[in-house]
Enzyme design. Structure first.
Site, PDB file in Angstrom:
ATOM      1  N   GLU A  79       2.175  -3.028 -41.285  1.00  0.00           N
ATOM      2  CA  GLU A  79       3.534  -2.535 -41.527  1.00  0.00           C
ATOM      3  C   GLU A  79       4.492  -3.116 -40.487  1.00  0.00           C
ATOM      4  O   GLU A  79       4.253  -2.992 -39.284  1.00  0.00           O
ATOM      5  CB  GLU A  79       3.554  -1.010 -41.494  1.00  0.00           C
ATOM      6  CG  GLU A  79       4.880  -0.438 -41.955  1.00  0.00           C
ATOM      7  CD  GLU A  79       4.840   1.077 -42.155  1.00  0.00           C
ATOM      8  OE1 GLU A  79       5.909   1.709 -42.045  1.00  0.00           O
ATOM      9  OE2 GLU A  79       3.746   1.613 -42.418  1.00  0.00           O
ATOM     10  N   LYS A 259       2.743  11.365 -41.405  1.00  0.00           N
ATOM     11  CA  LYS A 259       2.415   9.973 -41.746  1.00  0.00           C
ATOM     12  C   LYS A 259       2.983   9.023 -40.698  1.00  0.00           C
ATOM     13  O   LYS A 259       2.332   8.048 -40.281  1.00  0.00           O
ATOM     14  CB  LYS A 259       2.960   9.624 -43.135  1.00  0.00           C
ATOM     15  CG  LYS A 259       2.498   8.261 -43.661  1.00  0.00           C
ATOM     16  CD  LYS A 259       3.404   7.111 -43.255  1.00  0.00           C
ATOM     17  CE  LYS A 259       2.884   5.794 -43.800  1.00  0.00           C
ATOM     18  NZ  LYS A 259       3.714   4.635 -43.357  1.00  0.00           N
ATOM     19  N   ASP A 275     -13.313   4.906 -36.373  1.00  0.00           N
ATOM     20  CA  ASP A 275     -13.270   5.224 -37.797  1.00  0.00           C
ATOM     21  C   ASP A 275     -11.949   5.912 -38.130  1.00  0.00           C
ATOM     22  O   ASP A 275     -11.806   7.119 -37.960  1.00  0.00           O
ATOM     23  CB  ASP A 275     -14.463   6.127 -38.145  1.00  0.00           C
ATOM     24  CG  ASP A 275     -14.589   6.406 -39.640  1.00  0.00           C
ATOM     25  OD1 ASP A 275     -13.633   6.118 -40.387  1.00  0.00           O
ATOM     26  OD2 ASP A 275     -15.648   6.916 -40.049  1.00  0.00           O
ATOM     27  N   HIS A 373      14.343  -1.080 -40.141  1.00  0.00           N
ATOM     28  CA  HIS A 373      13.360  -1.698 -41.021  1.00  0.00           C
ATOM     29  C   HIS A 373      13.863  -2.992 -41.643  1.00  0.00           C
ATOM     30  O   HIS A 373      13.069  -3.861 -42.001  1.00  0.00           O
ATOM     31  CB  HIS A 373      13.005  -0.733 -42.163  1.00  0.00           C
ATOM     32  CG  HIS A 373      12.061   0.352 -41.762  1.00  0.00           C
ATOM     33  ND1 HIS A 373      10.772   0.417 -42.218  1.00  0.00           N
ATOM     34  CD2 HIS A 373      12.219   1.416 -40.944  1.00  0.00           C
ATOM     35  CE1 HIS A 373      10.176   1.487 -41.707  1.00  0.00           C
ATOM     36  NE2 HIS A 373      11.039   2.111 -40.931  1.00  0.00           N
TER      37      HIS A 373
END
Length: 422
Positions: A79, A259, A275, A373
């Site tokens: 990202e 998130k 993991d 962004h």
């Protein structure tokens, strides 16, 4: 001439800078520069049906200050804006004293579950009265972890739904995440218990709800340092606190709030060979442990009107075991981080999560999430459209001025640019 910033350097220049600063050895830098894939022999033995290797960019967040120690933190992520946001947050936190972390316990949990027992109450009582025997079974099942000072620490029997007898095992796995250690001990105890009590053994396995491996990270920010050209720092801080409060009462916001935290956490977990799926499962179950899904972090005023952020989440990461000892890049990343143990690594990762949350909330309540962004998204679109390194310099300003920023626009503008350059 003004010295370029780290992100403005080429990859080779960045590696050379890290070597010069003592963060990487020349050997490790050469290995990263070569970007050689794993041998087919290693890759083929790590998984079944291996057909290739999937590449993810590896970057670094510079100078993250945690418990008064500065770290160079590797991120494996695709990202575009995550590392840029984390770097900005790290810089601001560093100017305010950095992050503080603590981890009170670091234990993994296993579950042994039996059903169809004749007398659940008597079975539970037998477990409580035979701890010494069961601890001996656990020691015999995995003597090497006992020699390292770990192993089974506690057994808690519980009757569930008037049907199941659950044994919750708390196990110290030392520097490993410890799934195999936990599962081995669980299975040994399960067979010993069933042999004595009968019934049906339903399962014996670790749980990823690693609530005995919770890490807390906090940071305190002077609101004045948040000030922008258009907003006072106190206003931004007030809005960040309000956004944090809103996440506590709106599950849709809480999901996105968390998130954003996991953007950075997953990137470091992946870079260190841990993991990330287990971490995600544990973190989100922890967010819902009180019966309603909640944000992992919160922001509030201190008594002296400073902005304080706090994050609390389980991070059962390891320094050994699994793919950690197999993947060369993971070992390089450990050396880049200069971490000494799994507790230290977990603290860094928690701080990263809080840094990502800080950056996201600050952007949301001030300039909006899209502003930061857009430049990085434009670059990704230009590359996807087929722009060369030379063409990027010309294409990016055109994309950023376009009404619609998408693949079609990038393709069309690139075609026009090439026509003009003929």
């Amino acid at each position: 001439m003004k010295k370029p910033k780290f992100y403005q350097l080429t990859k080779d220049e960045r590696l050379a800078t890290l070597v010069e600063q003592g963060h990487l050895s020349q050997t490790d830098a050469d290995c990263l520069a070569a970007a050689e894939p794993l041998s087919d022999e290693i890759a083929g033995n790590m998984i079944e049906n291996q057909i290739g290797q999937y590449q993810v960019p590896l970057g670094v967040v510079q100078d993250l200050l945690v418990n008064q120690q500065v770290y160079q933190v590797p991120f494996a992520i695709e990202e575009p804006s995550v590392i840029a946001a984390a770097n900005n947050a790290a810089k601001m936190a560093r100017a305010n004293g950095g992050f503080v972390t603590e981890q009170l316990t670091r234990l993994m949990t296993g579950e042994v579950v039996l059903e169809k027992l004749v007398d659940l109450v008597a079975a539970k009582a037998w477990i409580s009265g035979n701890n010494d025997h069961l601890f001996e079974v656990a020691r015999a099942a995995h003597p090497s972890i006992v020699k390292r000072g770990g192993g089974l620490q506690k057994i808690t029997p519980t009757i569930i739904d008037d049907r199941f007898l659950k044994l919750e095992l708390q196990i110290d796995t030392k520097e490993a995440m410890g799934a195999n250690i936990v599962n081995t001990i669980c299975e040994a105890i399960a067979h010993a218990v069933q042999e004595q009590l009968g019934g049906t053994l339903l399962l014996s396995v670790l749980t990823n709800a690693a609530f005995e491996s919770v890490v807390i990270a906090s940071v305190t920010i002077d609101p004045a340092t948040l000030t922008t050209a258009t907003l006072a720092g106190k206003t931004i801080a007030e809005k960040m606190i309000a956004a944090s409060d809103f996440a506590k009462v709106d599950v849709a916001r809480a999901a996105t709030h968390n998130k954003g935290i996991m953007n950075g956490i997953d990137a470091v977990v992946l870079a260190t060979g841990n993991d990330w799926r287990a971490i995600e499962a544990g973190v989100h179950s922890y967010a819902a442990k009180k019966g309603a899904y909640q944000p992992l972090s919160s922001w509030e005023w201190t008594t002296d009107q400073q902005l304080r952020g706090r994050i609390e989440l389980p991070l059962p990461v390891g320094m050994v075991g699994g793919s950690i000892g197999i993947l060369p890049t993971v070992q390089i990343n450990q050396r880049l981080l200069k971490v000494q143990n799994a507790r230290e690594l977990a603290g860094i990762i928690a701080a990263v999560g809080l840094a990502q949350n800080f950056a996201a909330l600050k952007a949301l309540v001030s300039d909006g999430i899209q502003k930061g962004h857009m430049a990085l998204q434009a670059k990704s679109l230009a590359i996807a459209a087929g722009a060369t390194e030379t063409e990027l310099t010309q294409l990016l300003p055109l994309l950023l001025k376009a009404t619609h920023l998408n693949t079609a626009t990038a393709t069309e503008l690139l075609a026009q640019l090439r026509a003009e350059n003929k």
